[in-house]
Design a protein around this motif. Structure first.
Motif, PDB file in Angstrom:
ATOM      1  N   ILE A  95      42.795  31.737  36.932  1.00  0.00           N
ATOM      2  CA  ILE A  95      41.663  31.876  37.839  1.00  0.00           C
ATOM      3  C   ILE A  95      42.025  32.872  38.926  1.00  0.00           C
ATOM      4  N   TRP A  96      41.124  33.839  39.172  1.00  0.00           N
ATOM      5  CA  TRP A  96      41.379  34.899  40.143  1.00  0.00           C
ATOM      6  C   TRP A  96      40.217  34.983  41.124  1.00  0.00           C
ATOM      7  N   ALA A  97      40.526  35.032  42.410  1.00  0.00           N
ATOM      8  CA  ALA A  97      39.492  35.096  43.437  1.00  0.00           C
ATOM      9  C   ALA A  97      38.757  36.435  43.362  1.00  0.00           C
ATOM     10  N   LYS A  98      37.438  36.388  43.570  1.00  0.00           N
ATOM     11  CA  LYS A  98      36.641  37.608  43.583  1.00  0.00           C
ATOM     12  C   LYS A  98      36.775  38.294  44.940  1.00  0.00           C
ATOM     13  N   SER A  99      36.822  39.592  44.923  1.00  0.00           N
ATOM     14  CA  SER A  99      36.845  40.361  46.167  1.00  0.00           C
ATOM     15  C   SER A  99      35.432  40.812  46.497  1.00  0.00           C
ATOM     16  N   GLY A 100      35.176  41.034  47.766  1.00  0.00           N
ATOM     17  CA  GLY A 100      33.854  41.484  48.171  1.00  0.00           C
ATOM     18  C   GLY A 100      32.898  40.329  48.397  1.00  0.00           C
ATOM     19  N   VAL A 101      31.618  40.668  48.510  1.00  0.00           N
ATOM     20  CA  VAL A 101      30.582  39.691  48.831  1.00  0.00           C
ATOM     21  C   VAL A 101      30.206  38.915  47.572  1.00  0.00           C
ATOM     22  N   HIS A 110      36.990  34.612  39.195  1.00  0.00           N
ATOM     23  CA  HIS A 110      36.975  35.074  37.812  1.00  0.00           C
ATOM     24  C   HIS A 110      37.854  34.124  37.003  1.00  0.00           C
ATOM     25  N   VAL A 111      37.332  33.637  35.879  1.00  0.00           N
ATOM     26  CA  VAL A 111      38.110  32.786  34.981  1.00  0.00           C
ATOM     27  C   VAL A 111      38.451  33.591  33.733  1.00  0.00           C
ATOM     28  N   VAL A 112      39.732  33.699  33.443  1.00  0.00           N
ATOM     29  CA  VAL A 112      40.196  34.421  32.257  1.00  0.00           C
ATOM     30  C   VAL A 112      40.897  33.421  31.358  1.00  0.00           C
ATOM     31  N   ALA A 137      50.180  39.771  36.528  1.00  0.00           N
ATOM     32  CA  ALA A 137      50.283  39.886  37.989  1.00  0.00           C
ATOM     33  C   ALA A 137      48.925  39.970  38.663  1.00  0.00           C
ATOM     34  N   ASN A 138      47.868  40.332  37.921  1.00  0.00           N
ATOM     35  CA  ASN A 138      46.543  40.456  38.508  1.00  0.00           C
ATOM     36  C   ASN A 138      45.488  40.215  37.427  1.00  0.00           C
ATOM     37  N   ARG A 139      44.222  40.256  37.844  1.00  0.00           N
ATOM     38  CA  ARG A 139      43.147  39.945  36.900  1.00  0.00           C
ATOM     39  C   ARG A 139      43.059  40.969  35.775  1.00  0.00           C
ATOM     40  N   GLN A 140      43.258  42.242  36.087  1.00  0.00           N
ATOM     41  CA  GLN A 140      43.190  43.266  35.051  1.00  0.00           C
ATOM     42  C   GLN A 140      44.262  43.033  33.982  1.00  0.00           C
ATOM     43  N   GLU A 141      45.462  42.702  34.438  1.00  0.00           N
ATOM     44  CA  GLU A 141      46.526  42.387  33.487  1.00  0.00           C
ATOM     45  C   GLU A 141      46.185  41.124  32.700  1.00  0.00           C
ATOM     46  N   ALA A 142      45.577  40.141  33.369  1.00  0.00           N
ATOM     47  CA  ALA A 142      45.218  38.887  32.707  1.00  0.00           C
ATOM     48  C   ALA A 142      44.200  39.118  31.601  1.00  0.00           C
TER      49      ALA A 142
END
Length: 221
Positions: A95-101, A110-112, A137-142
């Motif tokens: 699970i990765w926190a969304k950036s921005g509004v 974001h759930v991967v 290490a990050n959502r893109q890598e996930a």
């Protein structure tokens, strides 16, 4: 001090009490929760091995038996395995926190999650096994990681004993007891009925989630 200030202080104190109580309950659960038994019936539990799954690994099945009956899916769990071949089905979820509004009603994360993986472990009595993989290490890598995911399972000596691959949605490692019962009825009509029920149970255990949903829609139309 006005009644408004009293109510504000009382409300904050109530929130703090609830938060502390929840923390105590969760801590108690995590400290007292035993290992998850992956089999039905009696067995020599003293010979059982342990498969340690981190919170990111969601074990769905062991030898065809569902292991998903937990209120929270972000727990690291230990699964007891009987000696011999054990077929494990699992996914990897982050699970990765969304950036921005974030708009109203929109998820803040974001759930991967990978497609289901399977691995067969030749379990030795009393051994401890772990999942071994390089976490992203990050959502893109996930997301890239999820498209080509594979995990090793290692023993206490860090030797690889199994490597996962994509699950075909059918093989479960479950002994074909139900199918054996189908052919044991002979010419007796009562036994034949029992055999049909056993076969239906076996087919249900092998069906994918989509096949089960389609069947239920058909059955209740």
């Amino acid at each position: 001090m006005s009644i408004h200030h009293v109510l504000v202080i009382f409300r904050k104190a109530s929130y703090l009490f609830v938060a502390l109580s929840a923390g105590v309950v969760l801590a108690g659960c995590s400290s007292t929760m035993g290992n998850v038994k992956t089999w039905e019936g009696d067995a020599d539990e003293s010979r059982a091995a342990v498969l340690k799954a981190p919170a990111e690994i969601k074990v769905q099945q062991v030898n065809g038996r569902s292991q998903t009956n937990f209120l929270m899916d972000d727990l690291a769990l230990d699964f007891d395995l009987l000696p011999g071949e054990n077929h494990v089905v699992f996914t990897y979820k982050t699970i990765w926190a969304k950036s921005g509004v974030v708009r109203n009603g929109e998820s803040k994360v974001h759930v991967v999650e990978t497609a289901p993986q399977e691995a067969t472990i030749d379990v030795k009595p009393g051994e401890v096994y772990r999942f071994d993989f390089q976490p992203p290490a990050n959502r893109q890598e996930a997301e890239a990681f999820a498209d080509d995911f594979s995990a090793d399972i290692v023993n206490a000596s860090k030797e690889v004993v199994a490597t996962s691959s994509a699950w075909d949605g059918r093989s479960s490692g479950q002994p074909p007891v139900a199918r054996t019962l189908v052919g044991s009825g002979g010419g007796d009509s009562g036994a034949e009925g029992g055999g049909t029920l056993a076969e239906l149970k076996a087919l249900w255990g092998e069906a994918t989630e989509e096949e089960r949903r389609t069947f239920l829609r058909w059955a209740f139309e």
